[in-house]
Design a protein around this motif. Structure first.
Motif, PDB file in Angstrom:
ATOM      1  N   ARG A  64       0.368  -0.790   0.111  1.00 24.40           N
ATOM      2  CA  ARG A  64       0.160  -0.205   0.145  1.00 24.40           C
ATOM      3  C   ARG A  64       1.091   1.272  -0.263  1.00 24.40           C
ATOM      4  O   ARG A  64       0.130   2.007  -0.978  1.00 24.40           O
ATOM      5  CB  ARG A  64      -0.580  -0.270   1.611  1.00 24.40           C
ATOM      6  N   ARG A  65       1.986   1.333   0.724  1.00 24.58           N
ATOM      7  CA  ARG A  65       2.568   2.304   0.661  1.00 24.58           C
ATOM      8  C   ARG A  65       4.630   1.844   0.987  1.00 24.58           C
ATOM      9  O   ARG A  65       4.256   0.906   1.119  1.00 24.58           O
ATOM     10  CB  ARG A  65       2.570   3.200   2.355  1.00 24.58           C
ATOM     11  N   SER A  66       5.153   2.711   0.293  1.00 26.75           N
ATOM     12  CA  SER A  66       6.199   2.378   1.153  1.00 26.75           C
ATOM     13  C   SER A  66       6.779   2.547   2.031  1.00 26.75           C
ATOM     14  O   SER A  66       6.301   2.783   3.183  1.00 26.75           O
ATOM     15  CB  SER A  66       7.931   3.611   0.398  1.00 26.75           C
ATOM     16  N   GLN A  67       7.812   2.044   2.983  1.00 25.92           N
ATOM     17  CA  GLN A  67       8.360   1.575   4.306  1.00 25.92           C
ATOM     18  C   GLN A  67       9.278   2.279   4.617  1.00 25.92           C
ATOM     19  O   GLN A  67      10.435   2.155   4.817  1.00 25.92           O
ATOM     20  CB  GLN A  67       8.223   0.235   5.147  1.00 25.92           C
ATOM     21  N   GLY A  68       9.274   3.614   5.544  1.00 29.26           N
ATOM     22  CA  GLY A  68      10.714   4.402   5.250  1.00 29.26           C
ATOM     23  C   GLY A  68      10.834   5.182   4.404  1.00 29.26           C
ATOM     24  O   GLY A  68      11.949   6.056   5.062  1.00 29.26           O
ATOM     25  N   GLY A  69      10.212   5.441   3.878  1.00 27.70           N
ATOM     26  CA  GLY A  69      10.368   6.715   2.681  1.00 27.70           C
ATOM     27  C   GLY A  69       9.594   7.327   2.877  1.00 27.70           C
ATOM     28  O   GLY A  69       9.285   7.890   4.055  1.00 27.70           O
ATOM     29  N   GLU A  70       9.222   7.795   1.468  1.00 25.48           N
ATOM     30  CA  GLU A  70       7.763   9.416   1.648  1.00 25.48           C
ATOM     31  C   GLU A  70       6.432   8.698   2.241  1.00 25.48           C
ATOM     32  O   GLU A  70       5.986   9.322   2.791  1.00 25.48           O
ATOM     33  CB  GLU A  70       8.238   9.514   0.153  1.00 25.48           C
ATOM     34  N   GLU A  71       6.184   7.398   2.456  1.00 25.49           N
ATOM     35  CA  GLU A  71       5.068   6.606   2.209  1.00 25.49           C
ATOM     36  C   GLU A  71       3.701   7.230   2.031  1.00 25.49           C
ATOM     37  O   GLU A  71       3.001   7.564   2.830  1.00 25.49           O
ATOM     38  CB  GLU A  71       5.283   6.872   4.005  1.00 25.49           C
ATOM     39  N   TYR A  89      10.408  13.143  14.048  1.00 21.33           N
ATOM     40  CA  TYR A  89       9.711  13.381  14.046  1.00 21.33           C
ATOM     41  C   TYR A  89       8.315  13.610  15.531  1.00 21.33           C
ATOM     42  O   TYR A  89       9.641  13.332  16.692  1.00 21.33           O
ATOM     43  CB  TYR A  89       8.744  11.713  14.119  1.00 21.33           C
ATOM     44  N   ARG A  90       7.901  14.442  15.846  1.00 25.97           N
ATOM     45  CA  ARG A  90       7.581  14.168  17.376  1.00 25.97           C
ATOM     46  C   ARG A  90       5.938  13.766  17.082  1.00 25.97           C
ATOM     47  O   ARG A  90       5.014  14.219  16.628  1.00 25.97           O
ATOM     48  CB  ARG A  90       6.882  16.008  17.559  1.00 25.97           C
ATOM     49  N   LYS A  91       5.720  13.151  18.422  1.00 26.52           N
ATOM     50  CA  LYS A  91       3.834  12.243  18.748  1.00 26.52           C
ATOM     51  C   LYS A  91       3.673  13.290  19.029  1.00 26.52           C
ATOM     52  O   LYS A  91       3.304  13.988  20.229  1.00 26.52           O
ATOM     53  CB  LYS A  91       5.101  11.726  19.951  1.00 26.52           C
ATOM     54  N   ARG A  92       1.839  13.051  19.213  1.00 29.03           N
ATOM     55  CA  ARG A  92       0.488  13.607  18.527  1.00 29.03           C
ATOM     56  C   ARG A  92      -0.138  12.718  19.269  1.00 29.03           C
ATOM     57  O   ARG A  92      -0.373  11.691  18.547  1.00 29.03           O
ATOM     58  CB  ARG A  92       0.390  14.163  17.435  1.00 29.03           C
ATOM     59  N   PRO A  93      -0.592  13.074  20.288  1.00 28.07           N
ATOM     60  CA  PRO A  93      -1.665  11.888  20.838  1.00 28.07           C
ATOM     61  C   PRO A  93      -3.064  12.225  20.267  1.00 28.07           C
ATOM     62  O   PRO A  93      -2.951  13.333  19.225  1.00 28.07           O
ATOM     63  CB  PRO A  93      -2.182  12.960  22.045  1.00 28.07           C
ATOM     64  N   ALA A 103       0.499  22.559   7.930  1.00 26.39           N
ATOM     65  CA  ALA A 103      -0.050  21.047   8.415  1.00 26.39           C
ATOM     66  C   ALA A 103       0.975  20.214   8.535  1.00 26.39           C
ATOM     67  O   ALA A 103       2.353  20.263   8.168  1.00 26.39           O
ATOM     68  CB  ALA A 103      -0.635  20.619   7.035  1.00 26.39           C
ATOM     69  N   ILE A 104       1.558  18.900   8.967  1.00 35.62           N
ATOM     70  CA  ILE A 104       2.372  18.431   9.215  1.00 35.62           C
ATOM     71  C   ILE A 104       1.656  16.766   9.451  1.00 35.62           C
ATOM     72  O   ILE A 104       0.667  16.322   9.712  1.00 35.62           O
ATOM     73  CB  ILE A 104       2.670  18.159  11.122  1.00 35.62           C
ATOM     74  N   ARG A 105       3.140  16.037   8.291  1.00 32.48           N
ATOM     75  CA  ARG A 105       2.753  14.767   8.743  1.00 32.48           C
ATOM     76  C   ARG A 105       4.478  13.894   8.354  1.00 32.48           C
ATOM     77  O   ARG A 105       5.211  13.771   8.418  1.00 32.48           O
ATOM     78  CB  ARG A 105       1.984  14.157   6.797  1.00 32.48           C
ATOM     79  N   PRO A 106       3.329  12.455   9.111  1.00 35.29           N
ATOM     80  CA  PRO A 106       5.219  11.250   9.286  1.00 35.29           C
ATOM     81  C   PRO A 106       5.266  11.007   7.710  1.00 35.29           C
ATOM     82  O   PRO A 106       4.670  10.756   7.134  1.00 35.29           O
ATOM     83  CB  PRO A 106       4.576  10.896  10.017  1.00 35.29           C
ATOM     84  N   THR A 107       6.381  10.813   8.131  1.00 38.22           N
ATOM     85  CA  THR A 107       6.926  10.651   6.887  1.00 38.22           C
ATOM     86  C   THR A 107       8.821   9.322   7.738  1.00 38.22           C
ATOM     87  O   THR A 107       8.533   9.432   8.649  1.00 38.22           O
ATOM     88  CB  THR A 107       7.886  10.814   5.602  1.00 38.22           C
ATOM     89  N   GLN A 130       6.833  16.110   7.973  1.00 41.29           N
ATOM     90  CA  GLN A 130       6.871  17.185   6.617  1.00 41.29           C
ATOM     91  C   GLN A 130       5.896  18.294   7.437  1.00 41.29           C
ATOM     92  O   GLN A 130       5.026  17.739   7.807  1.00 41.29           O
ATOM     93  CB  GLN A 130       7.002  16.723   5.862  1.00 41.29           C
ATOM     94  N   ALA A 131       6.358  19.580   7.466  1.00 39.80           N
ATOM     95  CA  ALA A 131       6.102  20.448   7.623  1.00 39.80           C
ATOM     96  C   ALA A 131       5.743  21.661   6.392  1.00 39.80           C
ATOM     97  O   ALA A 131       6.976  22.022   6.441  1.00 39.80           O
ATOM     98  CB  ALA A 131       6.230  21.100   9.219  1.00 39.80           C
ATOM     99  N   GLY A 132       4.658  22.436   6.716  1.00 40.58           N
ATOM    100  CA  GLY A 132       4.593  23.115   5.729  1.00 40.58           C
ATOM    101  C   GLY A 132       2.961  23.641   5.865  1.00 40.58           C
ATOM    102  O   GLY A 132       2.290  23.721   6.125  1.00 40.58           O
ATOM    103  N   ALA A 133       2.787  24.649   4.944  1.00 40.13           N
ATOM    104  CA  ALA A 133       1.579  25.610   4.998  1.00 40.13           C
ATOM    105  C   ALA A 133       1.037  24.260   4.396  1.00 40.13           C
ATOM    106  O   ALA A 133       1.050  23.707   3.712  1.00 40.13           O
ATOM    107  CB  ALA A 133       1.251  27.168   3.922  1.00 40.13           C
TER     108      ALA A 133
END
Ligand SMILES: Cc1cc2nc3c(=O)[nH]c(=O)nc-3n(C[C@H](O)[C@H](O)[C@H](O)COP(=O)(O)OP(=O)(O)OC[C@H]3O[C@@H](n4cnc5c(N)ncnc54)[C@H](O)[C@@H]3O)c2cc1C
Lengths: 256, 403
Positions: free
Chosen positions: A92-99, A199-203, B217-221, B228-231
């Motif tokens: 479904r997605r890459s793993q560890g890349g852009e995802e 990455y920062r964890k968000r609840p 907007a922030i998304r994990p990679t 990644q964070a940006g407008a």
């Protein structure tokens, strides 16, 4: 039927070492269960991780060498256009890349194929030139989709598990370096538009928790049973009780 | 924060005695009134005075300094149009939007899911910052789209499962209305649709957004090692439980006419739903769970009841410890935490460890002999009766209904 499994260089979620993504190993097992000629295609800068696919039951793997950070999309599209497989299986997605999960869709667009996502089982359709695909939906539901070949199918984690890694199979399988001519991919639409950082964890939001009020009020709303409780019925005969329960469940749309 | 902060450095500096050496006159009172502010009753009364009306009325609920206009507006005879505290809220209307934000909802069976409502909440965030309007694109709805925060409502074709036709319809709308942002839920179907639209538009997709505001907007990679964070970009999918749904005033949800989509030749020929088999689905995935506790002794009829109700069987720990149900059926803190819509508890006391497992269940029904059990308090419908007698009655009624 000619089947190609798309493989990608993944990173292990904990150790960060190169691995074969689990979904792609499951895709190999799914492809094998269909029968036909199965081969792998990967675009990676080094064969670490991707080569494990041979141990998971893939007999042949074509590896397109890329440079670090190069867009693999045009290379994969060119190689697939050369081979012309009937079915392309992917994670479904890459793993560890852009995802972002866009690669299967972008390939399908480039080659003019259909896409069916989240397959857990695939079998030949009743009409020739079609496949019947069982798609995973939330809460254990499934959907049977009949689609026309050729197409791209992505695999869901609930698909049958991957074949166990076998050293002998990994030695016997062939890994071919492959060269394709492809126009360079479109440059990154707007480089530097997004800031890359750790990455920062968000609840997540709690289900049913309100958003207004103070923190203490929100905690109470989230943990307390719905106020003063609901309807409590005493001194019913078993028949009346059963009727009440069934009516209530039917009113909620739970009973079918 | 209403109390002014002390700044010890500045206070000390105010007492400095001019000269060569640093010297401070600690006995001197500073000229500006520090410490406790003086009361000025006249000013306070003037501030608390409710305008309008012949009689003097004071509103002392407000804190000094905060603008009293909102609360007073609600009390005065002619409230301003934009007051947020009206008793019966009139829908908010965005007549001339500066731009459009598309919110695409899954809405299976015409009902907005919780995730869909969050997507609408996210779209409101983006729209409200700059005077935009939210257009909800969904199959024909039975739910109130206005309360969920939609300014416009655009019905997408509902032909069962046809993502290719749906994507074509969306592309036509995007081409015709040029929205600034398009927000999808990162659900199986929503995420699929978003990716189809993204590759057709040839635009990047900012997938699985974890934090969204009008500015960022922030998304994990990279397996949640990087982000990644940006407008906020144009195309986004929003992860579940990341943005609160819209809770404010209802919006207008005016229906607008869809455009004519371009013809497509779908590769997907047909699709048919296969409902989950409650007997084999895992407890964590089940939508309806019927559970047995220490009050149940007849487990054969319990299993028949679960099958007849079309529910997945569960149990409390006491029952699993006794070996009467498999360990995999245990509900609770040390068993499975449910995600079910409905939970039916037979003879379960409702220990805290058990209740933790059903915290996410929306509807709870209980049968218990004890009026004061914690489960009875938690349930929306409780029957105080012997579960052993209710089970056969339920089975009988279900058999009659099925026949
Ligand atoms: C660390 C720890 C973890 C735990 N984790 C879990 C967990 O994950 N899940 C879990 O379930 N428990 C867990 N427990 C155990 C929990 O504390 C309770 O002991 C257990 O849930 C009680 O199960 P029960 O309600 O079935 O039994 P009981 O407490 O015995 O309650 C039986 C109920 O049935 C009613 N009853 C009796 N006869 C009838 C009848 N004929 N008809 C109708 N009602 C009747 C009684 O009025 C009573 O309310 C944990 C405990 C600890 C210490």
């Amino acid at each position: 039927m000619k089947i190609t499994v798309l493989l990608s260089p993944g990173l292990h979620p904990l150790s960060g070492k190169p691995v074969l993504p689990r979904l792609e190993a499951q895709a190999i097992a799914l492809g094998k269960s269909l029968g036909g000629v199965l081969s792998g295609l990967a675009a990676a800068s080094c064969p670490d991780g991707v080569a494990d696919a041979l141990g998971h039951g893939l007999a042949q793997l074509d590896l397109i060498a890329t440079t670090e950070g190069e867009d693999p999309m045009p290379l994969l599209a060119a190689a697939l256009a050369e081979d012309g497989p009937k079915l392309v299986l992917a994670g479904r997605r890459s793993q560890g890349g852009e995802e972002s999960g866009l690669v299967p869709y972008a390939l399908a667009k480039a080659l003019g194929l259909g896409v069916v996502a989240d397959a857990v089982a695939i079998e030949p359709g009743t009409e020739p030139g079609t496949l019947s695909i069982l798609q995973a939906l939330p809460k254990g539901a499934r959907r049977r989709v009949v689609a026309r070949l050729p197409m791209v199918v992505t695999v869901h984690p609930a698909a049958p598990p991957a074949l166990p890694y076998a050293y002998g199979a990994a030695r016997r399988g062939t890994l071919r370096a492959r060269r394709v001519q492809a126009a360079p991919g479109a440059p990154d639409a707007a480089p530097g538009l997004f800031e890359e950082r750790a990455y920062r964890k968000r609840p997540k939001l709690m289900r049913g928790a309100g958003t207004g009020g103070s923190a203490a009020e929100r905690l109470r709303a989230a943990t307390e049973a719905g106020g003063a409780g609901g309807r409590v019925l005493t001194d019913l005969s078993p028949e009346q009780a059963a009727r009440t329960i069934l009516d209530h469940l039917a009113g909620l749309g739970i009973l079918r | 924060m209403s109390r002014p902060r002390k700044d010890p450095r500045a206070e000390r500096q105010a007492r400095a005695v001019p000269g060569q050496r640093p010297r401070y006159d600690l006995a001197r009172r500073p000229e500006t009134p520090g410490g406790r502010p003086r009361h000025d009753p006249r000013v306070e009364i003037a501030r608390a005075r409710v305008p309008g009306g012949a009689r003097l009325r004071l509103d002392r609920t407000q804190h000094a300094g905060s603008s009293p206009s909102v609360a007073i507006g609600a009390m005065s005879a002619t409230p301003p149009a934009s007051t947020t505290l009206l008793a019966a809220p009139t829908p908010r209307v965005v007549a001339e939007p500066a731009f459009l934000v598309f919110a695409v909802a899954d809405a299976p069976d015409g009902r907005l899911t919780g995730h869909d409502r969050q997507v609408l909440g996210g779209a409101r965030l983006l729209a409200d910052a700059d005077g935009g309007a939210v257009v909800l694109l969904a199959p024909p709805l039975v739910d109130d789209a206005g309360a969920a925060g939609a300014d416009r409502l655009l019905a997408l074709p509902s032909l069962g499962y046809a993502p290719e036709t749906l994507a074509a319809a969306l592309l036509a709308e995007i081409a015709a209305r040029a929205p600034r942002h398009i927000l999808f839920p990162e659900s199986p179907d929503g995420g699929d649709l978003a990716r189809r639209v993204a590759v057709s538009l040839g635009e990047p997709l900012f997938a699985d957004v974890e934090q969204l505001s009008a500015r960022t907007a922030i998304r994990p990679t990279g397996g949640r090692r990087r982000e990644q964070a940006g407008a906020p970009p144009r195309l986004m999918t929003l992860g579940e439980g990341r943005v609160a749904p819209h809770l404010g005033d209802p919006h207008e949800a005016r229906t607008i006419d869809p455009c004519e989509p371009t013809e497509t030749t779908p590769g997907i020929l047909r699709a048919e739903a296969v409902p989950a088999d409650p007997a084999t689905v895992s407890l964590a995935d089940a939508r309806f769970v019927v559970s047995a506790g220490n009050g149940i002794t007849d487990f054969t009829s319990f299993k028949h009841l679960a099958a007849a109700l079309g529910a997945t069987p569960g149990a409390s720990r006491v029952v699993c410890d006794a070996g009467l149900m498999p360990r995999a059926a245990q509900v609770g803190a040390s068993g499975t935490v449910l995600d079910a819509d409905c939970y039916f508890a037979l003879g379960i006391a409702g220990a805290p460890q058990h209740l933790q497992g059903i915290a996410g269940c929306e509807h709870v029904v209980a049968v218990n002999t004890d009026l004061h059990a914690a489960m009875v308090e938690r349930a929306e419908l409780s029957i105080i009766a012997d579960a052993q007698a209710v089970m056969p009655a339920l089975l009988r009624l279900l058999a009659e209904g099925g026949a």
